[in-house]
Every structure is written in structure tokens, then in C-alpha cells.
Design a protein around this motif. Structure first.
Motif, short mmCIF file in Angstrom:
data_model
loop_
_atom_site.label_atom_id
_atom_site.label_comp_id
_atom_site.label_asym_id
_atom_site.label_seq_id
_atom_site.Cartn_x
_atom_site.Cartn_y
_atom_site.Cartn_z
N GLY A 32 17.79 1.52 -4.00
CA GLY A 32 19.21 1.54 -4.36
C GLY A 32 19.61 2.72 -5.23
N GLN A 33 20.90 2.80 -5.46
CA GLN A 33 21.46 3.93 -6.17
C GLN A 33 21.19 3.92 -7.68
OE1 GLN A 33 25.73 4.05 -5.84
NE2 GLN A 33 25.96 1.87 -6.26
N VAL A 86 13.06 5.67 -1.12
CA VAL A 86 12.57 5.77 0.24
C VAL A 86 12.90 7.14 0.83
CG1 VAL A 86 12.74 4.80 2.57
CG2 VAL A 86 12.65 3.28 0.61
N VAL A 87 14.07 7.64 0.50
CA VAL A 87 14.49 8.96 0.97
C VAL A 87 13.81 10.05 0.14
CG1 VAL A 87 16.45 10.51 1.25
CG2 VAL A 87 16.69 8.08 1.81
N ARG A 88 13.86 9.89 -1.17
CA ARG A 88 13.33 10.94 -2.05
C ARG A 88 11.85 11.20 -1.83
NH1 ARG A 88 14.80 12.37 -8.16
NH2 ARG A 88 13.49 14.20 -8.29
N PHE A 89 11.08 10.14 -1.61
CA PHE A 89 9.63 10.29 -1.47
C PHE A 89 9.16 10.15 -0.02
CE2 PHE A 89 10.06 8.47 -5.90
CZ PHE A 89 10.02 9.72 -6.51
N ALA A 90 10.06 10.34 0.92
CA ALA A 90 9.71 10.23 2.34
C ALA A 90 8.72 11.31 2.75
CB ALA A 90 10.96 10.31 3.21
N GLU A 91 8.89 12.51 2.24
CA GLU A 91 8.02 13.62 2.64
C GLU A 91 7.28 14.25 1.47
OE1 GLU A 91 9.91 16.39 5.28
OE2 GLU A 91 11.00 14.79 6.30
N THR A 92 7.64 13.86 0.26
CA THR A 92 7.00 14.41 -0.93
C THR A 92 6.50 13.27 -1.79
OG1 THR A 92 8.51 16.30 -0.94
CG2 THR A 92 7.33 15.85 -2.99
N HIS A 93 5.22 13.27 -2.11
CA HIS A 93 4.65 12.27 -3.01
C HIS A 93 5.26 12.46 -4.39
CE1 HIS A 93 1.74 10.06 -5.40
NE2 HIS A 93 1.23 9.56 -4.28
N ALA A 94 5.48 11.38 -5.10
CA ALA A 94 6.10 11.46 -6.43
C ALA A 94 5.37 12.42 -7.37
CB ALA A 94 6.16 10.07 -7.05
N SER A 131 14.33 5.75 -14.33
CA SER A 131 14.75 5.02 -13.14
C SER A 131 15.07 6.04 -12.06
CB SER A 131 16.00 4.18 -13.43
OG SER A 131 15.76 3.27 -14.46
N ILE A 132 14.35 5.96 -10.96
CA ILE A 132 14.53 6.93 -9.88
C ILE A 132 15.16 6.23 -8.68
CG2 ILE A 132 13.41 8.58 -8.35
CD1 ILE A 132 11.16 8.71 -10.50
N PRO A 133 16.41 6.59 -8.34
CA PRO A 133 17.08 5.96 -7.21
C PRO A 133 16.66 6.57 -5.87
CG PRO A 133 18.56 7.52 -8.26
CD PRO A 133 17.28 7.51 -9.07
N ASN A 134 17.07 5.88 -4.81
CA ASN A 134 16.88 6.38 -3.43
C ASN A 134 15.43 6.75 -3.12
OD1 ASN A 134 19.74 6.17 -3.02
ND2 ASN A 134 19.94 8.07 -4.18
N SER A 153 0.81 -1.22 0.00
CA SER A 153 0.00 0.00 0.00
C SER A 153 0.84 1.27 0.00
CB SER A 153 -0.96 0.01 1.19
OG SER A 153 -0.25 0.00 2.40
N GLY A 154 2.00 1.27 0.66
CA GLY A 154 2.83 2.47 0.71
C GLY A 154 3.92 2.49 -0.35
N SER A 155 3.76 1.72 -1.39
CA SER A 155 4.78 1.57 -2.42
C SER A 155 5.12 2.89 -3.13
CB SER A 155 4.29 0.56 -3.46
OG SER A 155 5.06 0.63 -4.64
N THR A 156 6.42 3.14 -3.26
CA THR A 156 6.84 4.32 -4.02
C THR A 156 6.58 4.12 -5.52
OG1 THR A 156 9.13 3.49 -4.07
CG2 THR A 156 8.55 5.07 -2.33
#
Length: 184
Positions: free
Chosen positions: A118-119, A152-160, A147-150, A14-17
Motif C-alpha cells: 500500500g501507499q 511489490v513494485v519497488r522491489f520487483a527488479e531490485t532487491h532492497a 516505512s516503505i510503500p509500494n 520466502s519471497g517476502s519484501t
């Protein structure tokens, strides 16, 4: 007439990036492109030729085939699981590839995008999905890659969908798919 892009997300979480990335595609589709995220991949039985019999195809498989058959193009959104695509996505490709030579992927424009922790952003999984789609008869849109890396960090506070860079990249991928579908 709008280009109908059926989108299959390879993560069931459900919380998939990657679900967020599919939602970004819906929210940022260029004019003339309708993005429809398919719900129900978790209901597909594993592909088995014994149950893929005309008049007896499982309902979940028949529904997926009908949705893909009605679409102008396919967009797969794949995370990377142990260096490859998730089983649920490969299973969907297997169902869509049949009957051999006349499946819902046959001659259909298709692209694969995704994000991963991953990177490298899941490029191995995306390459595997492209390979499977091509063998299944799809026409890969070569310039439609993302391909969007990282993640979990990138979308931690901002929805894609709210990430301006991602929104623009996704819109570009969809524009390439639209051009390919219109030329098909």
C-alpha cells in the motif's frame, strides 16, 4: 564490541519484501553493528500461559527468549496484514514479554520498520508493533522508523539491499539503534 541487533521478520513467505528489508539491514549495517535475522518464528506455538512453565517452556520459545536475551537491541520488520501486524510477530512479542517485568524485551532498545504494498508502507502495522513492544517493556527508539510503500513494485527488479535509498535509510535506523543500545 559490536552492538548485536536481533531481527524478527513478521512474514514467513520466502519471497517476502520484508525479508528483503531484513537482508538489507544485514548487508548495510554500520560499523560496529551485527544484525542477526532470527529463523524459526514459524515454530513458535501460540502463547499459552499453561505451557509457559519453568522447566517446561517449549524449545522454540526458549530459543527465541535466549536469542533476544543475548541481543543488545531488537529490530522488528513488519508487513501489514489487514491493517495490523502479522500474528507470528505478535506471538513472538507475547513470548518475549514473559515473565512479566523480566522478559527479554524488558528495558531493551527496540525499533520497528517495514514495507507493504500500500501507499503508506505498513505504518498501521508498525504502530501496533511499537505499541505491543512498549507494553512488553521495551524501550522504543523513537527516531528509528522506516516505512516503505509500494513494495511489490519497488522491489520487483531490485532487491532492497541494492536500493541505494533504502540502504541508507536502513543504515540510519541501525545507527539510531546502536546509539540507544550503547546508552542503555
Amino acid at each position: 564490541m559490536a552492538t548485536n541487533v536481533l531481527t524478527l521478520v513478521g512474514s514467513l513467505r520466502s519471497g517476502s519484501t520484508n525479508k528483503q528489508l531484513a537482508e538489507a539491514a544485514v548487508a548495510n549495517a554500520p560499523e560496529g553493528v551485527d544484525v542477526n535475522v532470527y529463523e524459526g518464528l514459524e515454530n513458535l506455538p501460540f502463547y499459552n500461559e499453561d505451557i509457559d512453565v519453568e522447566g517446561q517452556v517449549p524449545a522454540a520459545a526458549a530459543e527465541l527468549r535466549a536469542a533476544a536475551g543475548a541481543a543488545d537491541a531488537l529490530l522488528l520488520v513488519s508487513p501489514e496484514y489487514n491493517g495490523t501486524m502479522p500474528a507470528v510477530l505478535k506471538n513472538a512479542i507475547d513470548w518475549l514479554s514473559r515473565p512479566y517485568g523480566a522478559g527479554a524485551t524488558s528495558n531493551k532498545p527496540a525499533a520497528v520498520i517495514g514495507t507493504a504494498f500500500g501507499q503508506f508502507g505498513g505504518v498501521w502495522a508498525q504502530d501496533e508493533a511499537r505499541k505491543a513492544l512498549e507494553i512488553a517493556g521495551a524501550k522504543l527508539v523513537e527516531d528509528a522508523k522506516l516505512s516503505i510503500p509500494n513494495s511489490v513494485v519497488r522491489f520487483a527488479e531490485t532487491h532492497a539491499k541494492d536500493d541505494a535509498e533504502v540502504a541508507g535509510q536502513v543504515a540510519g535506523v541501525l545507527k539510531s539503534i546502536q546509539v540507544a543500545a550503547e546508552a542503555n
